[in-house]
Design a protein around this motif. Structure first.
Motif, PDB file in Angstrom:
ATOM      1  N   ASN A 113      14.970  11.518  19.239  1.00  0.00           N
ATOM      2  CA  ASN A 113      13.838  11.737  18.330  1.00  0.00           C
ATOM      3  C   ASN A 113      12.505  11.776  19.062  1.00  0.00           C
ATOM      4  OD1 ASN A 113      15.583  11.783  16.129  1.00  0.00           O
ATOM      5  ND2 ASN A 113      15.338   9.593  15.704  1.00  0.00           N
ATOM      6  N   ALA A 114      12.428  11.078  20.197  1.00  0.00           N
ATOM      7  CA  ALA A 114      11.157  10.977  20.920  1.00  0.00           C
ATOM      8  C   ALA A 114      11.040  11.955  22.079  1.00  0.00           C
ATOM      9  CB  ALA A 114      10.979   9.548  21.447  1.00  0.00           C
ATOM     10  N   ASP A 155       3.752  10.835  20.673  1.00  0.00           N
ATOM     11  CA  ASP A 155       4.951  11.245  19.943  1.00  0.00           C
ATOM     12  C   ASP A 155       6.211  11.103  20.793  1.00  0.00           C
ATOM     13  OD1 ASP A 155       3.485  11.895  17.692  1.00  0.00           O
ATOM     14  OD2 ASP A 155       3.176  13.975  18.327  1.00  0.00           O
ATOM     15  N   HIS A 156       6.036  10.960  22.083  1.00  0.00           N
ATOM     16  CA  HIS A 156       7.180  10.901  23.002  1.00  0.00           C
ATOM     17  C   HIS A 156       7.291   9.546  23.698  1.00  0.00           C
ATOM     18  CE1 HIS A 156       7.414  15.181  22.278  1.00  0.00           C
ATOM     19  NE2 HIS A 156       6.137  15.292  22.616  1.00  0.00           N
ATOM     20  N   LEU A 157       6.538   8.581  23.188  1.00  0.00           N
ATOM     21  CA  LEU A 157       6.553   7.229  23.746  1.00  0.00           C
ATOM     22  C   LEU A 157       7.546   6.356  22.990  1.00  0.00           C
ATOM     23  CD1 LEU A 157       5.315   4.842  25.460  1.00  0.00           C
ATOM     24  CD2 LEU A 157       3.670   4.575  23.572  1.00  0.00           C
ATOM     25  N   VAL A 158       8.408   5.676  23.733  1.00  0.00           N
ATOM     26  CA  VAL A 158       9.340   4.706  23.161  1.00  0.00           C
ATOM     27  C   VAL A 158       8.979   3.323  23.694  1.00  0.00           C
ATOM     28  CG1 VAL A 158      11.747   3.970  22.941  1.00  0.00           C
ATOM     29  CG2 VAL A 158      11.193   6.412  23.012  1.00  0.00           C
ATOM     30  N   GLN A 171       7.169  -2.046  15.239  1.00  0.00           N
ATOM     31  CA  GLN A 171       7.449  -1.265  14.037  1.00  0.00           C
ATOM     32  C   GLN A 171       6.206  -1.073  13.169  1.00  0.00           C
ATOM     33  OE1 GLN A 171      10.936  -3.547  12.569  1.00  0.00           O
ATOM     34  NE2 GLN A 171      12.060  -1.625  12.810  1.00  0.00           N
ATOM     35  N   VAL A 172       5.222  -1.947  13.347  1.00  0.00           N
ATOM     36  CA  VAL A 172       3.975  -1.834  12.585  1.00  0.00           C
ATOM     37  C   VAL A 172       3.033  -0.814  13.221  1.00  0.00           C
ATOM     38  CG1 VAL A 172       1.913  -3.082  11.823  1.00  0.00           C
ATOM     39  CG2 VAL A 172       4.165  -4.178  11.693  1.00  0.00           C
ATOM     40  N   ILE A 173       3.021  -0.743  14.549  1.00  0.00           N
ATOM     41  CA  ILE A 173       2.003   0.050  15.246  1.00  0.00           C
ATOM     42  C   ILE A 173       2.523   1.338  15.856  1.00  0.00           C
ATOM     43  CG2 ILE A 173       0.614  -2.004  15.765  1.00  0.00           C
ATOM     44  CD1 ILE A 173       1.786  -2.019  18.564  1.00  0.00           C
ATOM     45  N   HIS A 174       3.858   1.525  15.879  1.00  0.00           N
ATOM     46  CA  HIS A 174       4.399   2.720  16.545  1.00  0.00           C
ATOM     47  C   HIS A 174       5.682   3.154  15.849  1.00  0.00           C
ATOM     48  CE1 HIS A 174       4.466   5.605  19.776  1.00  0.00           C
ATOM     49  NE2 HIS A 174       5.675   5.242  20.164  1.00  0.00           N
ATOM     50  N   LYS A 175       6.083   4.415  16.052  1.00  0.00           N
ATOM     51  CA  LYS A 175       7.235   4.944  15.320  1.00  0.00           C
ATOM     52  C   LYS A 175       8.524   4.963  16.117  1.00  0.00           C
ATOM     53  CE  LYS A 175       6.080   9.807  16.273  1.00  0.00           C
ATOM     54  NZ  LYS A 175       5.819  11.124  15.643  1.00  0.00           N
ATOM     55  N   HIS A 176       8.469   4.831  17.444  1.00  0.00           N
ATOM     56  CA  HIS A 176       9.688   4.841  18.252  1.00  0.00           C
ATOM     57  C   HIS A 176       9.839   3.473  18.925  1.00  0.00           C
ATOM     58  CE1 HIS A 176       9.980   9.071  17.515  1.00  0.00           C
ATOM     59  NE2 HIS A 176       8.901   9.364  18.213  1.00  0.00           N
ATOM     60  N   CYS A 177      10.702   2.628  18.374  1.00  0.00           N
ATOM     61  CA  CYS A 177      10.890   1.270  18.881  1.00  0.00           C
ATOM     62  C   CYS A 177      12.378   1.011  19.104  1.00  0.00           C
ATOM     63  CB  CYS A 177      10.349   0.232  17.902  1.00  0.00           C
ATOM     64  SG  CYS A 177       8.620   0.483  17.407  1.00  0.00           S
ATOM     65  N   PHE A 178      12.682   0.309  20.188  1.00  0.00           N
ATOM     66  CA  PHE A 178      14.065  -0.070  20.461  1.00  0.00           C
ATOM     67  C   PHE A 178      14.090  -1.541  20.849  1.00  0.00           C
ATOM     68  CE2 PHE A 178      17.697  -0.641  23.368  1.00  0.00           C
ATOM     69  CZ  PHE A 178      18.725  -0.268  22.513  1.00  0.00           C
TER      70      PHE A 178
END
Length: 409
Positions: A113-114, A155-158, A171-178
Motif C-alpha cells: 500500500n505504501a 504517502d510512501h513512508l511506513v 495510527q493517530v498521526i500517520h496512515k502506514h503503521c506496522f
C-alpha cells in the motif's frame, strides 16, 4: 368346535414386522408370555418399551457420531463440509474468534500500500520515547511538510512501531503503521547510545530490514531524528546496491574509509543485498557487544563483500549532512541528522533550531538564497563530546544556555 369368544387382529402375511406383530409370527395364546392373558407381560406394553429403547439408543448413537465427526474436522482440515457444519452447529462461538493474521502477510500488505511504482518504500522506526506529542516524530513529519518537494513522500513512508504505545500514536498521526513488538525486550524507554537496549534495538532493526528485502521491496531507511528538506532520490547513485550516509565524508563515495552512519541508507532489493544483510546480522555474534554501525565498519573490508559483488556507495555530507558534519550549503542539503547528540532534550532543542533555520532560508528571495547568507546554528546543545560519557555534562548545558541568552539579547 366353537371358536373362542374374542377377536384377534390378523397380521398381513407379506409384512413380517408390523405394528400388530412386531416380532414376526403371531404368538400362541396359550403361551405363558403371549396371548390375551397369562402370567407374562402383555405384547403391546413390551413393544412400546422396546421401541422407546431402540429410539433412545439410535439418538445416542447419532449424537456420538456427530460429535466425533465435528472433532475430526478440527484435526483434519480436509474433512467433509458436513463435518465442518456439524462443528459450527455444536460450537457456534468458534466463528467469533478468527485466527490472528500472519505478521509477514500483514507487513507485505502495508508495504504494498505504501510502495512507489518500483516497489520502493521509506521506513523509520519509532518507540514510545520518541512518539509522544511534540516529540521527535512530530518534528520528523513536519520536515516533510516544510521541505521542497518532499510532501508526497509521506504517502510512501511506513512507521515501524517498536512498542504498543508507539503503534497507537502512529495510527493517530500517520496512515502506514506496522507493529514490530519484540518479546522479552522493552523498547519503550529512550535507548541511550551503546546501552544494552540500544544495541538490541539496532540489531532488531537490521534483521527486520533483511525481511523487507526478502519480500522484494527496496527501501530508504531513515532515523526519525533526520529532517527531510529535499527529495533525496535525485542524489542517489543509480548503480549502487547499498548506499549509506556518513558521520564524516572523506571525499569519495567509493572509499571504504568513509565513516558511515546507519541512520540513513538506501538499499535495493536483490540477491546481493539480501546476502549482505544476512552476513551483517550474523556478524553481531562475531563481534558481541558492538552495534550495527561499528560491525559494518569491520565487515565492509571483508572478502565476502566483493565475492557477492555488492556495490557500496557513501553519501556526501554536502547533501546528507548531520550534526557531526553539517551540510554547508542550504541550496544543496537533502537531509540533516541530529547525530552526535546525547539526550532527548538536547536533540529536541537542536532539531527545532534546524527547522527554524530551514524555514528562514525558504523565506529568502532567490538572489539571497544563492549567496547562502544563512547557515545552520546547530550543533548547539548537541556535540561530539556528549557521546563520550553517559551523563550530559552540566557545565556544557550551562554554557549553551548562556550563549543562547546572549544571542537573544
Amino acid at each position: 368346535m366353537a371358536l373362542p369368544r374374542f377377536h384377534r387382529r390378523r397380521c398381513p402375511p407379506p409384512t413380517p414386522l408390523s405394528a400388530c406383530c412386531p416380532f414376526g409370527a403371531p404368538r400362541d395364546p396359550s403361551s405363558p408370555t403371549g396371548g390375551g392373558g397369562g402370567g407374562g407381560m402383555s405384547l403391546p406394553r413390551a413393544s412400546k418399551l422396546t421401541r422407546r429403547a431402540a429410539f433412545l439408543f439410535t439418538l445416542l448413537t447419532l449424537s456420538v457420531l456427530m460429535l466425533y465427526a465435528a472433532t475430526d474436522s478440527i484435526r483434519f482440515p480436509s474433512a467433509s463440509s458436513i463435518s465442518a457444519s456439524a462443528f459450527v452447529r455444536i460450537f457456534p462461538s468458534y466463528l467469533n474468534y478468527p485466527p490472528p493474521p500472519d505478521p509477514m502477510e500483514h507487513l507485505e500488505e502495508i508495504l504494498r500500500n505504501a510502495s512507489m511504482g518500483n516497489k520502493t518504500v521509506i521506513l523509520t522506526t519509532l518507540n514510545d520515547a520518541w512518539a509522544s506529542t511534540n516529540s521527535v516524530v512530530d518534528l520528523f513529519l513536519k520536515s516533510f511538510m516544510l521541505g521542497e518537494g518532499t510532501r508526497w513522500l509521506l504517502d510512501h513512508l511506513v512507521i515501524i512501531a517498536l512498542d504498543e504505545k508507539a503503534y497507537n500514536r502512529c495510527q493517530v498521526i500517520h496512515k502506514h503503521c506496522f507493529s514490530l513488538v519484540t518479546e522479552d525486550v522493552d523498547f519503550q524507554q529512550e535507548a541511550y547510545f551503546m546501552t544494552p537496549n540500544y544495541v538490541k534495538m539496532m540489531w532488531r532493526r537490521i534483521d527486520f530490514l533483511r525481511s523487507v528485502l526478502e519480500l522484494g521491496y527496496s527501501f530508504v531507511f531513515t532515523d526519525s531524528d533526520i529532517m527531510w528538506f529535499r527529495d533525496p532520490f535525485q542524489r542517489f547513485f543509480p548503480d549502487a546496491d547499498f548506499q549509506i550516509a556518513c558521520d564524516h565524508f572523506v571525499g569519495s563515495p567509493d572509499d571504504l574509509h568513509n565513516f558511515p552512519n546507519g541512520g540513513f541508507n538506501y538499499v535495493k532489493s536483490n540477491n546481493r543485498s539480501i546476502a549482505f544483510y544476512k552476513f551483517w546480522y550474523a556478524s553481531h555474534e562475531t563481534y558481541p557487544g558492538y552495534h550495527d554501525q561499528d560491525v559494518f565498519n569491520k565487515i565492509k573490508f571483508d572478502p565476502f563483500i566483493s565475492d557477492i559483488g555488492l556495490k557500496i556507495r557513501f553519501l556526501n555530507t554536502a547533501y546528507f549532512g548531520g550534526l557531526c558534519e553539517p551540510s554547508k550549503d542550504l541550496n544543496l542539503v537533502c537531509t540533516m541528522h541530529a547525530n552526535c547528540c546525547y539526550g532527548m532534550d538536547s536533540k529536541l532543542h537542536d532539531l527545532k533550531l534546524m527547522l527554524q533555520d530551514w524555514r528562514a532560508f525558504t523565506y529568502l528571495p532567490p538572489d539571497l538564497k544563492n549567496e547562502s547568507v544563512i547557515s545552520w546554528r546547530v550543533p548547539r546543545n548537541c556535540s561530539l563530546n556528549s557521546l563520550r560519557r553517559f551523563d550530559p555534562p552540566p557545565e556544557v548545558v550551562i554554557v549553551d544556555q548562556e550563549e543562547e541568552q546572549e544571542e537573544e539579547n
